[in-house]
Design a protein around this motif. Structure first.
Motif, PDB file in Angstrom:
ATOM      1  N   ASP A 153      17.447   1.934 -15.249  1.00  0.00           N
ATOM      2  CA  ASP A 153      16.535   1.989 -14.297  1.00  0.00           C
ATOM      3  C   ASP A 153      15.266   1.404 -14.338  1.00  0.00           C
ATOM      4  O   ASP A 153      14.849   1.143 -15.544  1.00  0.00           O
ATOM      5  N   LEU A 243      11.966  -4.165  -3.341  1.00  0.00           N
ATOM      6  CA  LEU A 243      12.630  -3.000  -3.090  1.00  0.00           C
ATOM      7  C   LEU A 243      14.078  -3.142  -2.912  1.00  0.00           C
ATOM      8  O   LEU A 243      14.908  -2.398  -3.360  1.00  0.00           O
ATOM      9  N   ARG A 244      14.409  -4.014  -1.963  1.00  0.00           N
ATOM     10  CA  ARG A 244      15.826  -4.440  -1.590  1.00  0.00           C
ATOM     11  C   ARG A 244      16.547  -4.849  -2.995  1.00  0.00           C
ATOM     12  O   ARG A 244      17.647  -4.547  -3.168  1.00  0.00           O
ATOM     13  N   GLU A 247      17.427  -1.824  -5.034  1.00  0.00           N
ATOM     14  CA  GLU A 247      18.379  -0.963  -4.395  1.00  0.00           C
ATOM     15  C   GLU A 247      19.536  -1.587  -4.378  1.00  0.00           C
ATOM     16  O   GLU A 247      20.666  -1.054  -4.889  1.00  0.00           O
ATOM     17  N   GLU A 248      19.603  -3.034  -4.155  1.00  0.00           N
ATOM     18  CA  GLU A 248      21.092  -3.655  -4.086  1.00  0.00           C
ATOM     19  C   GLU A 248      21.669  -4.611  -5.357  1.00  0.00           C
ATOM     20  O   GLU A 248      22.796  -4.938  -5.454  1.00  0.00           O
ATOM     21  N   LYS A 249      20.770  -4.615  -6.275  1.00  0.00           N
ATOM     22  CA  LYS A 249      20.825  -5.435  -7.506  1.00  0.00           C
ATOM     23  C   LYS A 249      21.300  -6.865  -7.124  1.00  0.00           C
ATOM     24  O   LYS A 249      22.293  -7.613  -7.634  1.00  0.00           O
ATOM     25  N   ASP A 286       7.962   3.733  -0.070  1.00  0.00           N
ATOM     26  CA  ASP A 286       9.174   3.800  -0.550  1.00  0.00           C
ATOM     27  C   ASP A 286       9.249   2.835  -1.842  1.00  0.00           C
ATOM     28  O   ASP A 286      10.290   3.551  -2.782  1.00  0.00           O
ATOM     29  N   ARG A 290      10.713   4.574  -5.553  1.00  0.00           N
ATOM     30  CA  ARG A 290      11.870   3.817  -6.361  1.00  0.00           C
ATOM     31  C   ARG A 290      11.453   3.529  -7.839  1.00  0.00           C
ATOM     32  O   ARG A 290      12.223   3.643  -8.637  1.00  0.00           O
TER      33      ARG A 290
END
Length: 452
Positions: A153, A243-244, A247-249, A286, A290
């Motif tokens: 993480d 952020l993307r 989230e999506e690696k 957001d 995260r």
């Protein structure tokens, strides 16, 4: 380990003891009377607190304490600042070490005692990889690093400028066991366009000057760690892309339609208040949610002053290794550093120590005390923070002047630990003038008592 703590009641011995108790020590508070009459319990260390006394009185009390405790007990003496000749005399009376607290009640005394125990290796651990510090705040940080390091993480490091956020990021990477290196990016040093190209990469012709394709650091890091410093300065567009990615690696280079996998661990850091920034819209809420799950808070140096001697010794030895020298810290030189708030934190302390080492008279001699004290002198006005209240409608200039004089001399006497000779010297007046002023401040015949 049992530590005998002999301090008068006005010094708040329970608070001093509580500072030491948190480090697995066993402080046993006794009054000066108990020590002088009969104290036979075995101790490993002893601390004698003697505030606002002359060198003769201090010497007598130290000699008596040494006689009661025997020669095998380490005896630390917390006392007012002394001249070099007086320090030598007190050491000859039986003291093993002399320290001067930054204040004469409870916590500051305990803090200065703890600092001496840390630098002597009595309180452990003293380091964690490249990090130095044995205070409770630092030991908690070490535990947090060990907990967070093996995870995949994102980790968020919070702390003021100069507290060592990049060092913590490197320790997280070192303890993670990840293959590959750590790549660091200062988000505040790049424009939004350059930052996106640096992180995400770009295709040839994606923008003016992009003559070749470039792989971004997020992909270049492989299975290692990418460290994004000053994340609070990211532009909104970069925040959205980051952020993307989290989230999506995966990442898409600037000007490309292709997505590439991201395997690197992301560690972020900032000195900004992301909580407040996300509330007022300056930082994406957001994204904040995260990355905040695994946060590590770095303490400012003013909240871990007990680590000061340990850090100074580390930086002097670091300088010696670089320049093949044997520079040392003079006895008693570190006490005034406890009175400075260190707004630049560990980074400022390191520069101060290195500057002092550079101006040492010889490669194997003591470092410059004046250079060490320079940081304290630059912020000396912070010692007298209270303002001078006055009402221009009723107060005369003489009334305000008298109030300012009283505040100055009382603060000066407190800072020197009750040492009147040193206070007079710093004020630039004679000892007799000093006493005359105090007679006017406290009333005729009510000035400070003569030193013994």
């Amino acid at each position: 380990m049992t530590i005998l703590l002999c301090a008068p009641s006005e010094m708040d011995p329970p608070t001093i003891a509580s500072v030491l108790d948190r480090y697995g020590l066993d402080p046993v508070p006794v009054s000066p009377e108990e020590l002088e009459t009969n104290f036979s319990k075995g101790v490993d260390q002893a601390v004698l607190v003697i505030p606002q006394q002359g060198v003769v009185v201090i010497g007598e009390r130290v000699s008596e304490a040494r006689r009661r405790l025997g020669g095998g007990v380490f005896l630390m003496v917390a006392c007012p600042q002394l001249k070099p000749s007086d320090r030598k005399e007190i050491l000859e009376c039986g003291a093993s070490a002399l320290v001067t607290p930054s204040g004469w009640r409870g916590a500051p005394i305990g803090e200065r005692i703890l600092a001496e125990l840390i630098v002597r290796g009595i309180v452990q651990p003293s380091s964690f990889g490249s990090l130095q510090g044995a205070t409770e705040r630092m030991r908690r940080l070490y535990r947090d690093i060990e907990t967070v390091a093996p995870l995949s993480d994102p980790a968020l490091i919070l702390g003021e400028t100069g507290t060592g956020k990049e060092l913590v990021a490197r320790e997280i990477h070192r303890c993670s066991g990840r293959q590959g290196s750590l790549m660091a990016v200062n988000c505040a040093a790049l424009t939004p366009e350059l930052l996106e190209s640096e992180l995400f990469g770009h295709e040839r012709g994606a923008f003016s000057g992009a003559v070749t394709s470039r792989k971004g650091l997020l992909a270049e890091a492989g299975h290692g760690t990418i460290f994004l410093d000053e994340i609070g300065d990211l532009a909104p567009s970069a925040q959205a892309k980051l952020l993307r990615i989290l989230e999506e690696k995966k990442v898409r280079p600037v000007g490309s339609n292709q997505w590439h996998p991201v395997h690197a661990r992301v560690v972020l850091a900032t000195h900004r208040d992301l909580e407040g920034a996300s509330s007022n819209g300056a930082f994406r809420q957001d994204l904040h949610e995260r990355i905040r799950g695994f946060s590590l808070a770095l303490p400012p140096l003013r909240e871990r002053r007990a680590d000061l001697p340990l850090l100074c010794e580390h930086f002097v030895q670091e300088y010696n290794r670089e320049h093949s020298g044997g520079r040392t810290i003079p006895d008693g030189a570190l006490d005034p550093l406890f009175r400075y708030p260190w707004p630049g934190n560990v980074r400022e302390l390191r520069q101060t120590v290195r500057r002092a080492a550079a101006f040492a008279d010889s490669e194997s001699g003591p470092i410059s005390v004046l250079s060490l004290l320079d940081a304290v002198q630059r912020n000396r006005t912070s010692l007298a923070t209270p303002g001078i209240p006055f009402d221009p409608a009723v107060d005369t200039w003489q009334t305000v002047h008298d109030r300012a004089r009283a505040l100055y001399f009382r603060t000066l006497l407190e800072e020197t630990g009750g040492n009147k000779e040193l206070a007079a010297k710093r004020a630039g007046i004679s000892r007799s003038q000093f006493y005359e002023i105090f007679k006017k401040i406290d009333g005729a015949g009510d000035g400070p008592e003569e030193d013994g």
